[in-house]
Scaffold this motif. Structure first.
Motif, PDB file in Angstrom:
ATOM      1  N   ALA A  67       0.842  -1.202   0.000  1.00 53.16           N
ATOM      2  CA  ALA A  67       0.000   0.000   0.000  1.00 53.16           C
ATOM      3  C   ALA A  67       0.875   1.249   0.000  1.00 53.16           C
ATOM      4  N   TYR A 181      -3.472   0.884  -4.775  1.00 51.98           N
ATOM      5  CA  TYR A 181      -3.493   1.363  -3.388  1.00 51.98           C
ATOM      6  C   TYR A 181      -4.876   1.191  -2.775  1.00 51.98           C
ATOM      7  N   LEU A 184      -5.625  -2.425  -2.071  1.00 50.27           N
ATOM      8  CA  LEU A 184      -4.889  -2.907  -0.902  1.00 50.27           C
ATOM      9  C   LEU A 184      -5.482  -2.373   0.399  1.00 50.27           C
ATOM     10  N   MET A 185      -6.210  -1.261   0.296  1.00 50.39           N
ATOM     11  CA  MET A 185      -6.915  -0.715   1.455  1.00 50.39           C
ATOM     12  C   MET A 185      -8.322  -1.295   1.569  1.00 50.39           C
TER      13      MET A 185
END
Length: 231
Positions: A67, A181, A184-185
Motif C-alpha cells: 500500500a 493502493y 490494498l486498502m
C-alpha cells in the motif's frame, strides 16, 4: 508477540525540487493517517523522506508495504519539469520508495511516546541502510522490496516473491498504482471508481493491467505463512 516493521526510504528524494519535496511530505502524512485507521499502524516520517511503520498484526506487513509502495508511486511528479538527463527523477517515477519488512519482536513499543525498539525495527532498518542511493552519481536499482527476520527459511521463501512483486509494481503507471493502493486498502471497485471519478470498467482494466490477482495471492500467502509462524 511478533510485529512487522516497515521501513522505507524515498528514492532520489534529494533530487526533487522544494515544491515536489513538500508535496511528498504532505502526502506521506495523509498515507500514515490512512494506515493508522485501516491497520492500526503507528507510523512516522523522519528527515522528510524516511518512513517507519509498526504493523501490530504482523501478517498484514506485506499488504501495508505494498500500500505504501503503490501510494508513493501514484504521487504526481512532473518528470518533464526536470532535466531530461536527470536519471534520479526517472528512478523516483519507476520505484517511488525502497521498503523493507522487518519481522520479529519489539522490546519496547510505545506509540504515544514515539518509542520503537527491538529486533523487528533493526532488521528493517539494516535492510534499508544497505540500499541507499544518496550521494551516488549513478543510480543502479535492482530491488526495492525486502524481508528480513531471524528465520532464514522465511527470508529465503519471501525473497523471490518480493522480487516478482517489485517487477510488477515498477512497471505500473501512476493511475494503476492509485487503483492498486485503494484495492490494498480493501476498497471495492465501485468505491474506487467513485473516489477516482472514473468508470468501474476502467478500474477493472487498471486492476488487471497491474496484476492484481497475483498481488492479492501474494498478500494472502504472506498472511498465511506469518500467521502460522506466529502460532
Amino acid at each position: 508477540m511478533n510485529y512487522s516493521v516497515v521501513s522505507g526510504d524515498i528514492v532520489s528524494s534529494t533530487s526533487l525540487n522544494n515544491e515536489d519535496r513538500k508535496l511528498v511530505e504532505e502526502k506521506l502524512k495523509l498515507l500514515l493517517e490512512n494506515l493508522r485507521q485501516k491497520f492500526n499502524v503507528y507510523g512516522r516520517v523522519l528527515k522528510g523522506d524516511y518512513l517507519e511503520c509498526v504493523v501490530p498484526n504482523a501478517s498484514q506487513g506485506l499488504q501495508v508495504a505494498l500500500a505504501i509502495k503503490s501510494f508513493v508511486k501514484s504521487i504526481s511528479i512532473d518528470a518533464e519539469s526536470y532535466k531530461k538527463t536527470d536519471n534520479r527523477i526517472r528512478q523516483f517515477k519507476i520505484h517511488g520508495i525502497r521498503l523493507a519488512i522487518g519481522y520479529g519482536k519489539l522490546s519496547r513499543y510505545n506509540p504515544e511516546e514515539g518509542i520503537i525498539d527491538g529486533e523487528a525495527i533493526y532488521f528493517s532498518g539494516r535492510a534499508i541502510s544497505g540500499e541507499t542511493t544518496h550521494n551516488k552519481e549513478r543510480i543502479v536499482i535492482k530491488n526495492t522490496l525486502f524481508f528480513a527476520s531471524e528465520n532464514e527459511n522465511l527470508n529465503r521463501n519471501f525473497k523471490p516473491l518480493l522480487a516478482l512483486l517489485d517487477v510488477l509494481i515498477s512497471k505500473a503507471t501512476a493511475r494503476q498504482c492509485e487503483v492498486l493502493y485503494f484495492k490494498l486498502m480493501d476498497n471495492q471497485e465501485e468505491e474506487i471508481a467513485q473516489q477516482l471519478g472514473i468508470g468501474q470498467s476502467a478500474v477493472n482494466q487498471h486492476s488487471t493491467s497491474v496484476g492484481w490477482n497475483a498481488i492479492e495471492e501474494a498478500v494472502h500467502y504472506f498472511k498465511m505463512v506469518i500467521s502460522k509462524d506466529s502460532v
